[in-house]
Enzyme design. Structure first.
Site, PDB file in Angstrom:
ATOM      1  N   GLN A 298      50.006  26.677  32.903  1.00  0.00           N
ATOM      2  CA  GLN A 298      48.555  26.912  32.933  1.00  0.00           C
ATOM      3  C   GLN A 298      47.939  25.894  31.986  1.00  0.00           C
ATOM      4  O   GLN A 298      47.790  26.146  30.790  1.00  0.00           O
ATOM      5  CB  GLN A 298      48.273  28.353  32.520  1.00  0.00           C
ATOM      6  CG  GLN A 298      49.068  29.383  33.325  1.00  0.00           C
ATOM      7  CD  GLN A 298      48.594  29.537  34.760  1.00  0.00           C
ATOM      8  OE1 GLN A 298      47.414  29.748  35.009  1.00  0.00           O
ATOM      9  NE2 GLN A 298      49.518  29.401  35.716  1.00  0.00           N
TER      10      GLN A 298
ATOM     11  N   GLY B 299      41.253  37.053  35.108  1.00  0.00           N
ATOM     12  CA  GLY B 299      42.358  36.182  35.501  1.00  0.00           C
ATOM     13  C   GLY B 299      42.000  34.702  35.461  1.00  0.00           C
ATOM     14  O   GLY B 299      40.829  34.326  35.351  1.00  0.00           O
ATOM     15  N   HIS B 300      43.012  33.879  35.613  1.00  0.00           N
ATOM     16  CA  HIS B 300      42.869  32.427  35.440  1.00  0.00           C
ATOM     17  C   HIS B 300      41.990  31.787  36.500  1.00  0.00           C
ATOM     18  O   HIS B 300      42.123  32.048  37.679  1.00  0.00           O
ATOM     19  CB  HIS B 300      44.225  31.735  35.407  1.00  0.00           C
ATOM     20  CG  HIS B 300      45.122  32.041  36.556  1.00  0.00           C
ATOM     21  ND1 HIS B 300      46.284  31.357  36.773  1.00  0.00           N
ATOM     22  CD2 HIS B 300      45.043  32.964  37.542  1.00  0.00           C
ATOM     23  CE1 HIS B 300      46.875  31.850  37.836  1.00  0.00           C
ATOM     24  NE2 HIS B 300      46.158  32.811  38.314  1.00  0.00           N
ATOM     25  N   GLY B 301      41.114  30.929  35.999  1.00  0.00           N
ATOM     26  CA  GLY B 301      40.285  30.147  36.909  1.00  0.00           C
ATOM     27  C   GLY B 301      39.068  30.887  37.442  1.00  0.00           C
ATOM     28  O   GLY B 301      38.315  30.327  38.229  1.00  0.00           O
TER      29      GLY B 301
END
Lengths: 336, 336, 336
Positions: free
Chosen positions: A198, A239-241
């Site tokens: 990540q 969460g990511h993004g």
């Protein structure tokens, strides 16, 4: 303890005083619990009847309830807004007065004027703390993190490397910003899940508040972004993004999966679930504990779930929910 | 490792020994996993058949299963209660032996006899730690916090200013008590959300246990209150100004919004959601993952949600759930 | 910042280069956001149309999209797997270079070669850290904890006593492993809940990842066990004595109660609830926010809940859901 009078508060906040302005005010309290030195607030007509037994020193009411006052008071166009502003004078800050000698600050970190840092806090290489930033104790500021002017970070918060925090933010204890997003890819050769690094960060805008224990993951192919003025309650997971639009409010225990874009001025939660890769329009309201599995293109209020009922009745209906398909077929047969 | 015999345990806890009291006992274990030096427990008739293959050194059973014993045992009126009491002798404490030199204790904090404090823990001005309080490492005790006699606070817990903890409480790692409640008011002049200062604290009664990562917010117009004997599991979120009645049990991942009053001896959760400003009666049970959106005036068991089913079947029924209104209309038409 | 070329990446990962191999690559990025020095990825046919406007220096595609490339690229049988592997070269580690002087390490703890430990981290008696273990700052490693070779533990994680972590694990910030399971027994004599001591530990396999704020409780009569290769996202709660099979993936905010056994290679969540004492088969998928209240014996995909809808429509259907029993009776009457 602060001591003031109704008249002083009225003048400070531009509110009309009704009755004895010399009544002593030492705190604020709820309508039912206020004592003779407390200021209290009437927020809604449905609580008007409580004014009779109210023991508060004074009550803040909107103009239409001015006649209902049975003692001293203040007239405010918006009592809740007046509350938000007046309460500030009774608030307490625990900011550390300067930089505690046990703080570990890397020689390449940049600290502007008026930065205060609590015991055992760690500021790593390349971090930039703007003027007036206040860090509690046990905070970890990762490499190359930036924190904008006046932001407060409470105890034991962890900011991973490259996280950028805007101005005038508040981050409550034990929040974690910038931990790895959750991404793996199955490798058929080894039969295992391979971690997807990540490599992006998290960007938080200005005037945001993030609750205790909240986690916002770093991105894999783009930053995770929290817009200006976003307010996030405790134990929220993002969460990511994902990208959260300005002034959106997210209540406690909500979980938002990766790569979802939420619009501006939305009201989410609490305990809502939103799956990944959705797009939610501006001004969408999601009621508590709803699950969002599809994009929402129209502003409005949305819900899912069944209502609460006695468990015995619920069990029967759950069985029938499973048979809805059958029920529809039988209905159709009757209709023909 | 503790070594004892069945006879010693029987005598200590007032339980009748069956068979060889000299069997050596060095631990407790589950019925399926116990070895020849373990004591195990028969909690329910449905596991009785497992006694045959059980390899435990001895089994604790209720009187009606005394005849089912195939080896040594103890007779207890309530095997689960006997378990709770016997297990204490096999338990391990990690309390620090005294006050670690790296702890940062403000000169105005009061520490009674027998207080132990781990490394890097911070105790701020005006805090009062009663006799026998034990703090792990990395704990933050805010200004004017009080902790009652014998309470244990595990590593990295954060207690904000003014939080009051009763006697004999256990607070697990990374819990946060007293972070700001989640309250904002829209200011039409600036078009932004104004923070409502959270000027009250949190009061926790005696004999409470709070799980790891649990967050309990401070109040805005009244304290958030947790009654005596309340047990709260991990990652529970409790909003500002809520009141939890004595002896209520709240399972993991439950979220309770602000200003809700929950009665005494309730069983909540896990993963339940309860919205704000409700009143829940005493002895109410809410099953897992239910959403409570209205006050509950009668004790009893309540549920919401649909049962689990294969996703394909579920998708059809979800569509039909959306059409329930239509279905009802068509049914009514057929009936007339 | 890393600088490389497309040709170098192609050679390192065994991927065929299309077009100019000398294109300079300094990062990876999403298809929509990539710039002229970024490598990006085409993961699915549905994004193929975006290739036209893509500004990336190069694109990784599967063989069937090789012809769709409008510029330089790499051909990978599995672009997502290629992504996982290539991203490693752009990743940043914050591991501390050695053992920080402020770390508190008990004299009986064993540290193998290459262990690195951040500031204010506490390693208690009897702990064993294998080769290459990396601990962030503010970590607490309890008594007799073991951590396998190469595992990374991020800032402010708390590992209670006796927890065993395998090799090559990653544990993100503020996770808590080994806090007491949630167990109490009512004592009719005192009218209170008696705590059941949680005398077992937690065992985590090899190659596991545990997310920020995740909590895994210690067991009462058996260890809580997490199998090899299990990946757990942020803010997941796992109750005492549960067993999670190898390679199972659990998404964020999921709560699993105690004594539940989950099979291998399952996909759970996020925000799923699973009650206690269930048995879930291998290769079971549970969709987001489902509640599991019964054991699952067949692999497959399962769901619960209702779909999202506008709140006004939802309210009507919730009322009708409560009347499903009545509806069925009326239908049956019409049929006869």
């Amino acid at each position: 303890m602060l001591e003031t009078t109704l008249a002083v508060i009225g003048e400070q906040f531009g509110l009309t005083v009704v009755g004895d302005g010399q009544v002593r005010i030492t705190g604020i309290s709820a309508l039912d619990e206020a004592g003779p030195e407390d200021l209290t607030f009437l927020f809604s007509a449905k609580y008007q009847s409580r004014l009779v037994d109210c023991k508060a020193g004074a009550v803040v009411v909107s103009p239409k309830f001015a006649d209902a006052l049975t003692g001293p008071g203040l007239i405010a166009e918006q009592p809740r807004l007046a509350w938000a502003k007046i309460a500030v004078i009774f608030d307490v800050s625990e900011a550390w007065p300067n930089i505690h000698p046990t703080a570990q600050i890397h020689e390449t970190a940049e600290l502007a004027e008026g930065v205060s840092i609590g015991p055992n806090t760690v500021v790593r290489a390349g971090a930039v703390l703007s003027a007036g930033v206040s860090l509690g104790s046990g905070v970890v500021v990762g490499e190359n993190v930036g924190i904008g002017a006046g932001s407060q970070v409470h105890a034991n918060v962890v900011l991973y490397h490259q996280v950028q925090i805007g101005r005038a933010c508040i981050i409550h204890a034990n929040a974690v910003i910038g931990a790895d997003g959750f991404g793996f890819e199955f490798d058929p050769e080894t039969g295992t899940l391979v971690k997807i690094p990540q490599v992006y960060g998290v960007t938080i805008g200005n005037n945001c508040e993030l609750g205790a224990g909240t986690t916002i993951d770093r991105g894999a192919l783009t930053d995770t972004e929290i817009g200006d003025g976003v307010k996030i309650d405790n134990q929220v997971q993002i969460g990511h993004g994902s990208k959260i639009g300005a002034n959106t409010v997210i209540s406690g225990a909500t979980a938002i999966a990766g790569s979802t874009r939420i619009g501006r001025s939305c009201m989410i939660g609490g305990a809502v679930g939103i799956i990944d890769n959705l797009v939610i329009a501006d001004r969408v309201e999601i009621t508590a504990m709803s699950l969002v599995t599809q994009s929402i293109t129209q502003s409005g209020r949305y819900s899912s779930g069944t209502g609460l009922m006695p468990s015995r009745q619920w069990k029967r209906n759950v069985v029938l929910f499973r048979k809805l398909d059958d029920l529809y077929k039988r209905l159709r047969k009757l209709e023909t």
